[in-house]
Design a protein around this motif. Structure first.
Motif, PDB file in Angstrom:
ATOM      1  N   MET A 211       1.358  -6.337  -0.140  1.00  0.00           N
ATOM      2  CA  MET A 211       2.697  -5.812  -0.384  1.00  0.00           C
ATOM      3  C   MET A 211       2.641  -4.498  -1.180  1.00  0.00           C
ATOM      4  O   MET A 211       3.364  -3.547  -0.898  1.00  0.00           O
ATOM      5  CB  MET A 211       3.523  -6.847  -1.166  1.00  0.00           C
ATOM      6  N   PHE A 212       1.758  -4.475  -2.176  1.00  0.00           N
ATOM      7  CA  PHE A 212       1.589  -3.280  -2.997  1.00  0.00           C
ATOM      8  C   PHE A 212       1.108  -2.097  -2.152  1.00  0.00           C
ATOM      9  O   PHE A 212       1.612  -0.972  -2.255  1.00  0.00           O
ATOM     10  CB  PHE A 212       0.596  -3.571  -4.129  1.00  0.00           C
ATOM     11  N   ILE A 213       0.144  -2.386  -1.261  1.00  0.00           N
ATOM     12  CA  ILE A 213      -0.394  -1.346  -0.381  1.00  0.00           C
ATOM     13  C   ILE A 213       0.701  -0.814   0.540  1.00  0.00           C
ATOM     14  O   ILE A 213       0.848   0.392   0.749  1.00  0.00           O
ATOM     15  CB  ILE A 213      -1.586  -1.873   0.448  1.00  0.00           C
ATOM     16  N   ILE A 214       1.473  -1.733   1.093  1.00  0.00           N
ATOM     17  CA  ILE A 214       2.544  -1.347   2.021  1.00  0.00           C
ATOM     18  C   ILE A 214       3.580  -0.474   1.321  1.00  0.00           C
ATOM     19  O   ILE A 214       4.056   0.519   1.868  1.00  0.00           O
ATOM     20  CB  ILE A 214       3.208  -2.612   2.627  1.00  0.00           C
ATOM     21  N   VAL A 215       3.930  -0.867   0.075  1.00  0.00           N
ATOM     22  CA  VAL A 215       4.895  -0.076  -0.688  1.00  0.00           C
ATOM     23  C   VAL A 215       4.367   1.327  -0.945  1.00  0.00           C
ATOM     24  O   VAL A 215       5.082   2.337  -0.796  1.00  0.00           O
ATOM     25  CB  VAL A 215       5.235  -0.778  -2.019  1.00  0.00           C
ATOM     26  N   LEU A 216       3.082   1.413  -1.350  1.00  0.00           N
ATOM     27  CA  LEU A 216       2.481   2.718  -1.599  1.00  0.00           C
ATOM     28  C   LEU A 216       2.479   3.584  -0.343  1.00  0.00           C
ATOM     29  O   LEU A 216       2.813   4.778  -0.385  1.00  0.00           O
ATOM     30  CB  LEU A 216       1.043   2.560  -2.111  1.00  0.00           C
ATOM     31  N   LEU A 217       2.105   2.974   0.778  1.00  0.00           N
ATOM     32  CA  LEU A 217       2.088   3.715   2.043  1.00  0.00           C
ATOM     33  C   LEU A 217       3.479   4.177   2.430  1.00  0.00           C
ATOM     34  O   LEU A 217       3.670   5.301   2.931  1.00  0.00           O
ATOM     35  CB  LEU A 217       1.493   2.852   3.154  1.00  0.00           C
ATOM     36  N   SER A 218       4.459   3.324   2.187  1.00  0.00           N
ATOM     37  CA  SER A 218       5.844   3.690   2.497  1.00  0.00           C
ATOM     38  C   SER A 218       6.300   4.867   1.662  1.00  0.00           C
ATOM     39  O   SER A 218       6.938   5.809   2.163  1.00  0.00           O
ATOM     40  CB  SER A 218       6.765   2.475   2.270  1.00  0.00           C
ATOM     41  N   LEU A 219       5.973   4.792   0.334  1.00  0.00           N
ATOM     42  CA  LEU A 219       6.347   5.891  -0.555  1.00  0.00           C
ATOM     43  C   LEU A 219       5.669   7.197  -0.144  1.00  0.00           C
ATOM     44  O   LEU A 219       6.286   8.270  -0.124  1.00  0.00           O
ATOM     45  CB  LEU A 219       5.993   5.552  -2.001  1.00  0.00           C
ATOM     46  N   PHE A 220       4.391   7.072   0.215  1.00  0.00           N
ATOM     47  CA  PHE A 220       3.625   8.252   0.635  1.00  0.00           C
ATOM     48  C   PHE A 220       4.241   8.865   1.890  1.00  0.00           C
ATOM     49  O   PHE A 220       4.395  10.081   2.009  1.00  0.00           O
ATOM     50  CB  PHE A 220       2.168   7.857   0.885  1.00  0.00           C
ATOM     51  N   THR A 221       4.606   7.994   2.822  1.00  0.00           N
ATOM     52  CA  THR A 221       5.217   8.462   4.075  1.00  0.00           C
ATOM     53  C   THR A 221       6.536   9.166   3.819  1.00  0.00           C
ATOM     54  O   THR A 221       6.829  10.231   4.384  1.00  0.00           O
ATOM     55  CB  THR A 221       5.439   7.274   5.032  1.00  0.00           C
ATOM     56  N   VAL A 222       7.355   8.565   2.922  1.00  0.00           N
ATOM     57  CA  VAL A 222       8.647   9.162   2.589  1.00  0.00           C
ATOM     58  C   VAL A 222       8.460  10.546   1.963  1.00  0.00           C
ATOM     59  O   VAL A 222       9.156  11.506   2.301  1.00  0.00           O
ATOM     60  CB  VAL A 222       9.446   8.244   1.636  1.00  0.00           C
ATOM     61  N   VAL A 223       7.485  10.642   1.024  1.00  0.00           N
ATOM     62  CA  VAL A 223       7.220  11.912   0.358  1.00  0.00           C
ATOM     63  C   VAL A 223       6.764  12.963   1.354  1.00  0.00           C
ATOM     64  O   VAL A 223       7.225  14.110   1.350  1.00  0.00           O
ATOM     65  CB  VAL A 223       6.173  11.739  -0.764  1.00  0.00           C
TER      66      VAL A 223
END
Length: 348
Positions: A24-36
């Motif tokens: 879940m933590f990895i997915i959140v980080l990837l999502s944030l990175f994608t958004v940025v």
């Protein structure tokens, strides 16, 4: 027994929950990175679009080339030409400004031709290589206009100058304004370069007619002294001869170029004659402006830089668009005295 079963159950569940949390933590980080990243891309594209939308589209590209680097007058003319060009969708660029390289005028002319500019604004000279480069530019379809000084015999399209007759009239007016006696002795220093010009007597004519028409209340003793240009030493000798003879010493000395103006000013300092002989100089530089401010030079006369900047751009436009332009264009003069010198010094 129950405790053991519970502990075994907990031990089986706990690693699974930790694994789920990790992912879940990895997915959140990837999502944030994608958004940025998406945000950055969108922002960049928006800025590029804005830049393209606001980018000035130029109709012509002109190159400005001056003989003297960091010259007060030529730099001001360039700034005015650049400003006028921008207002009319024309890009005026200057080659070699503030450059410490050993490139000369000929080199910059060749660079401008290689860049295939639409026109060239040049502070001319009588150098044969410069003349050949101007002709080469003309042959390749790049018109050249000269300012401040011409290049005689070249195929330049127009020479924008301060007319000699008008210059003579302005010299005469300044003499009338600054003289402290009704019988001033006035000497015009003329060098070989001025003597060889086709209109060599226009300055003298302008001075004499101004004395006659506007200074008839005075009895001006006007004369011309010839300076050699073969070497600075001979010019210095002639100036010394003029200044050190008390009987012939003039009240006012008129200098027709920057070199003579500086040479006479330094001679007055060396011979402790400041205040006894007034100088009317030509051309503008930082040191000469300060001399006017400090009272060492009565006045400086040079071209109207704003008008010159506008006219050189317009001359190229006329030739490109109409196929013709006047061979000679006369500009107004600018007179700098202690009354207005601070404005020019602040503008530096």
């Amino acid at each position: 027994m129950k405790d053991n079963k519970y502990e075994n159950y907990v031990s089986e569940i706990k690693p699974g929950k930790m694994l789920d949390r990790y992912w879940m933590f990895i997915i959140v980080l990837l999502s944030l990175f994608t958004v940025v990243m998406v945000g950055l891309i969108v922002f960049t594209q928006t800025q590029v679009k804005k830049s393209k939308d606001s980018e000035t589209k130029y109709q012509y590209h002109y190159m400005f080339i001056s003989q003297t680097r960091n010259s007060f007058i030529s730099d001001r003319i360039y700034e005015e030409a650049k400003k006028h060009g921008k207002e009319n969708e024309i890009y005026v660029e200057q080659l070699g400004r503030f450059s410490d390289s050993n490139y000369g005028t000929r080199d910059y002319l060749k660079m401008a031709m290689d860049m295939k500019v639409d026109g060239i604004i040049l502070e001319g000279s009588d150098d044969e290589e410069v003349r050949l480069c101007i002709n080469q530019a003309s042959d390749s379809g790049i018109p050249v206009v000269t300012i401040l000084s011409d290049c005689a015999g070249s195929r330049r399209k127009s020479f924008i100058e301060l007319g000699d007759y008008n210059l003579g009239r302005e010299y005469g007016r300044v003499v009338i304004n600054i003289t402290e006696t009704r019988t001033p002795k006035v000497v015009l220093l003329m060098n070989e370069a001025a003597k060889e010009k086709d209109n060599e007597n226009q300055i003298e004519t302008g001075i004499r007619e101004t004395f006659k028409n506007e200074g008839n209340h005075l009895q001006v003793q006007f004369s011309i002294q010839q300076l050699e240009i073969s070497g600075e030493y001979s010019s210095s000798d002639k100036i010394s001869e003029i200044l050190l003879d008390e009987k012939k010493r003039p009240d006012i000395l008129i200098c027709m170029n920057e070199k003579d103006t500086k040479l006479v000013y330094q001679s007055l300092i060396d011979y402790n004659l400041e205040g006894e002989v007034k100088i009317i100089g030509s051309c503008v530089s930082e040191s000469l402006l300060k001399a006017v401010r400090d009272g060492g030079i009565a006045a400086l006369i040079d071209v109207n830089t704003e008008q010159t900047g506008v006219l050189c751009v317009d001359a190229l436009n006329d030739y490109i668009e109409k196929g013709r332009v006047n061979n000679y264009i006369i500009v107004d003069d600018t007179v700098i005295t202690s009354a207005n010198v601070e404005r020019y010094i602040k503008d530096e």
